[in-house]
Motif scaffolding. Sequence first.
Motif, short mmCIF file in Angstrom:
data_model
loop_
_atom_site.label_atom_id
_atom_site.label_comp_id
_atom_site.label_asym_id
_atom_site.label_seq_id
_atom_site.Cartn_x
_atom_site.Cartn_y
_atom_site.Cartn_z
N ASN A 4 -30.55 -43.94 16.62
CA ASN A 4 -31.55 -43.48 17.64
C ASN A 4 -32.42 -44.32 18.31
O ASN A 4 -32.93 -45.18 17.79
N ALA A 5 -32.41 -44.27 19.69
CA ALA A 5 -32.95 -45.34 20.42
C ALA A 5 -34.40 -45.21 20.38
O ALA A 5 -34.99 -44.11 19.90
N GLY A 6 -35.19 -46.16 20.79
CA GLY A 6 -36.61 -46.12 20.60
C GLY A 6 -37.31 -47.36 20.34
O GLY A 6 -37.05 -48.45 20.83
N VAL A 7 -38.37 -47.39 19.66
CA VAL A 7 -39.20 -48.50 19.09
C VAL A 7 -38.93 -48.85 17.66
O VAL A 7 -39.30 -47.96 16.92
N THR A 8 -38.27 -49.86 17.29
CA THR A 8 -38.18 -50.23 16.08
C THR A 8 -39.44 -51.20 15.32
O THR A 8 -39.57 -52.32 16.01
N GLN A 9 -39.71 -50.93 14.39
CA GLN A 9 -40.91 -51.91 13.69
C GLN A 9 -40.47 -52.39 12.24
O GLN A 9 -40.01 -51.47 11.48
N THR A 10 -40.98 -53.61 12.14
CA THR A 10 -40.40 -54.16 10.82
C THR A 10 -41.69 -54.83 10.24
O THR A 10 -42.04 -56.03 11.11
N PRO A 11 -42.07 -55.08 9.08
CA PRO A 11 -41.54 -54.20 7.94
C PRO A 11 -42.37 -52.95 8.09
O PRO A 11 -43.10 -52.52 9.10
#
Lengths: 114, 112
Positions: B1-8
């Motif tokens: 799913n597209a969007g904003v990805t944060q790690t960890p």
Amino acid sequence: QQQVKQSPQSLIVQKGGISIINCAYENTAFDYFPWYQQFPGKGPALLIAIRPDVSEKKEGRFTISFNKSAKQFSLHIMDSQPGDSATYFCAASMFSGGYNKLIFGAGTRLAVHP
Amino acid sequence: NAGVTQTPKFQVLKTGQSMTLQCAQDMNHNSMYWYRQDPGMGLRLIYYSASEGTTDKGEVPNGYNVSRLNKREFSLRLESAAPSQTSVYFCASSAGQLYGYTFGSGTRLTVV
């Protein structure tokens, strides 16, 4: 400095009732007023928004009422459902310094009991 | 799913340790933001980047640094973590005022 004041901090409503959350702002330069909904463990998500030249905006069971002269706006959730249980943030926005500046209220934790 | 990805998603640090929180968006947004969320205080802006190559301080920048690596990525660095930095950190991006912000799912950071 808190530019957007939100109340109440928490709210308990019975299923089918009306949930009302109020916000007040200070800076008249704000020109866009969104509400965000946040479920536990998730980021906030845009729910509904209004511009100050409109006194009311309705989307489904969610309505924003806006009083420009009083610098106040509120979110009404009609026929509240247990699935509406979440934290709600009001916000005020203006374009400043080359970016969309968004100031959030402190949040309201809503619990809708079945 | 597209969007904003944060790690960890979760991290525990000892006082004085350093770490970098990563954020990437695939929506071609110009503006990106880092917020922290603390109980009863809403979301407070740490740093923002209006466009690739620019960054500026927000409301609570002390103890943090940021890098806008390219249009997609905006990282937040804690050089010497303190217990006061225990919080949930959110990255967001925006296509413009009328489109609101798209938030990532957050990083829960505990500094002991």
